[in-house]
Design an enzyme around this catalytic site. Structure first.
Site, PDB file in Angstrom:
ATOM      1  N   CYS A 174       0.838  -1.207   0.000  1.00  0.00           N
ATOM      2  CA  CYS A 174       0.000   0.000   0.000  1.00  0.00           C
ATOM      3  C   CYS A 174       0.874   1.259   0.000  1.00  0.00           C
ATOM      4  O   CYS A 174       1.504   1.568  -1.001  1.00  0.00           O
ATOM      5  CB  CYS A 174      -0.974  -0.024   1.167  1.00  0.00           C
ATOM      6  SG  CYS A 174      -2.350   1.135   0.962  1.00  0.00           S
TER       7      CYS A 174
ATOM      8  N   HIS B 170      -3.614  -5.416   1.402  1.00  0.00           N
ATOM      9  CA  HIS B 170      -3.378  -5.736   2.804  1.00  0.00           C
ATOM     10  C   HIS B 170      -3.863  -7.165   3.071  1.00  0.00           C
ATOM     11  O   HIS B 170      -4.775  -7.656   2.405  1.00  0.00           O
ATOM     12  CB  HIS B 170      -4.147  -4.782   3.722  1.00  0.00           C
ATOM     13  CG  HIS B 170      -3.655  -3.380   3.677  1.00  0.00           C
ATOM     14  ND1 HIS B 170      -2.458  -2.994   4.224  1.00  0.00           N
ATOM     15  CD2 HIS B 170      -4.217  -2.257   3.153  1.00  0.00           C
ATOM     16  CE1 HIS B 170      -2.300  -1.690   4.055  1.00  0.00           C
ATOM     17  NE2 HIS B 170      -3.340  -1.221   3.401  1.00  0.00           N
TER      18      HIS B 170
END
Length: 483
Positions: free
Chosen positions: A329, A427
């Site tokens: 991310c 994630h």
């Protein structure tokens, strides 16, 4: 319908864990229960079935209740992006960024969202299990409170107060907290739970007797200190690890000031073949097989922090000697050439140079990307599931060599041509056994043991419910839960 609220004398007193335990215990009784946290401040979050964002702890509590996470379980989420400001997320969607003073005035609006969510959950479930935030005795925050007694008073629910004896001063915590409440708030506290006790309970009994006589409130029970319990932390880094075998992969994660979703690394902490090290300010990055750049709520300022600690130089040296680098991310965005924030979503508007390791740029946009996804890693074509939470839109030629092929037809992330660098927006990718194994083999570990992280979490949730059954007054809990 019954609402029961767990409040704590301090942060990290055990509120999240107790609500998780009670959700599973109530479920065992054949009664439907739903977790609820009116207001949460955390950088660990989860994507819900209805496409919003809630605190990670509420997602774990949903699992304990055998439910899919939903935005009503945590209607107000605050994600700090500085020491005095935070992104405000209402019903799963980011609505604004405020400093602490402005948010204090905004609480009346946030309370309406809290009450609307509670009303919907109360209509759908016979028991609503509520987690407070911090302590109800924080005097400076009591005006307009929506997280603790302000909520309890608004919905007229009973409260259980939990305190951590491992911190010391547990009787002062409990009595002092009660004394600082108003008479009506004191009346709704129906009992105390003492958490993380080590030793012979007989030695504690005189104190318990004194506490009940002093306050007129019952001690519902004393929960033991459990050394090997691993549940995802709401915010603080959990650095405990399982025992390791001989063949170990060395993994390093630089801890950034605004690190987010560090629960990504829990499966690695629990893996018997991974030695995971979190590196803090002023520490040098040691020799490693894999360096992971984590998610970040403020990518540009965390990039500056990374450079100030000399970690960019260490990463370059690590790559020169054949090491692997993974970016997740915000960590993915750092791997590129530029990070642009023209709207000032994460700080002052502007642009920052990335590490320049992959040929792409990222621009932060107002609309956040929130989705649960499935797909396959380019590594070994391994199945992976995870979730996306990011405001960045990344473009550039490096994306043509994608890291993940998603089932919805999109490509995600990028790999370097030499195979040393891997970046993704996903994630939770280490929670998929196949993906975790593929990534560990890519990083240099042979003969990877498969670890089912979901099964480990389910095991610990069951253990928590066992503790409720063994150590708490279940008769009183049944009464408080309305069954």
């Amino acid at each position: 319908m019954t609402t029961l609220m767990v409040q704590g004398t301090t942060s990290d007193a055990g509120k999240s864990t107790l609500v998780t335990a009670l959700c599973r215990w109530v479920t065992r009784q054949g009664v439907s229960v739903v977790p609820f946290k009116p207001q949460n401040m955390a950088l660990n979050s989860a994507v819900t079935a209805d496409g919003g964002e809630i605190g990670r702890a509420q997602a774990v509590q949903a699992q304990a209740a055998n439910l899919e996470p939903h935005t009503d379980m945590n209607p107000v989420l605050l994600k700090p992006n500085s020491d005095t400001g935070a992104q405000v997320i209402i019903h799963g969607r980011a609505v604004t960024t405020m400093n602490a003073v402005a948010y204090h005035d905004y609480k009346a609006i946030a309370m309406q969202a809290v009450l609307a969510s509670h009303e919907r959950l109360s209509a759908a479930y016979p028991v609503v299990m509520v987690e407070g935030a911090g302590s109800p005795a924080e005097i400076n925050l009591r005006a307009g409170d929506i997280a603790n007694m302000g909520f309890a008073e608004a919905v007229d629910c009973p409260v259980v107060l939990i305190a951590d004896i491992n911190r010391g001063g547990v009787f002062a915590h409990l009595v002092g907290t009660l004394e600082l409440l108003s008479p009506s708030e004191q009346a709704r506290v129906k009992g105390f739970i003492i958490n993380r006790f080590r030793g012979d309970i007989a030695l504690l009994q005189p104190g318990l007797d004194w506490l009940e006589e002093r306050t007129g409130k019952p001690v519902i029970g004393v929960l033991p200190y459990v050394m090997d319990l691993h549940l995802e932390a709401e915010d603080g880094l959990d650095q405990r690890q399982t025992d390791k075998v001989d063949q170990v992969l060395n993994v390093v994660v630089p801890v950034l000031p605004r690190i987010s979703n560090h629960t990504d690394f829990d499966p690695l902490r629990l893996h018997p073949q991974v030695d995971l090290q979190f590196i803090g300010p002023g520490q040098a990055i040691p020799p490693a097989d894999l360096i992971i750049l984590p998610g970040s709520k403020s990518v540009r300022s965390d990039l500056a922090y990374l450079r100030a600690n000399g970690w960019d130089t260490a990463i370059s040296r690590h790559l020169r000697y054949g090491g692997k680098v993974l970016g997740i991310c915000g960590g993915l965005q750092m791997l590129g050439e530029q990070v642009h924030d023209p709207l000032g979503l994460e700080g002052a508007p502007g642009s920052s140079a990335g590490l320049g390791l992959l040929a792409f740029e990222t621009q932060l946009e107002e609309e956040k990307q929130l989705r649960n996804v499935r797909g396959r890693l380019a590594l070994e074509d391994a199945q992976v599931s995870g979730y996306e939470i990011h405001a960045g839109v990344t473009t550039g030629p490096a994306l043509e060599n994608a890291a993940v092929q998603l089932d919805d037809g999109r490509c995600d992330g990028a790999q370097s041509v030499d195979g040393q660098i891997f970046g993704t927006y996903l994630h939770g990718l280490f929670e998929s056994p196949a993906a975790c194994g593929a990534l560990l083999r890519w990083a240099g570990l042979r003969d990877v043991q498969e670890v089912d992280y979901h099964a480990l979490r389910e095991r610990d949730i069951e253990r928590l419910a066992d503790l409720v059954e063994k150590h708490l007054d279940t008769g009183l809990l049944r009464e408080l839960c309305g069954f």
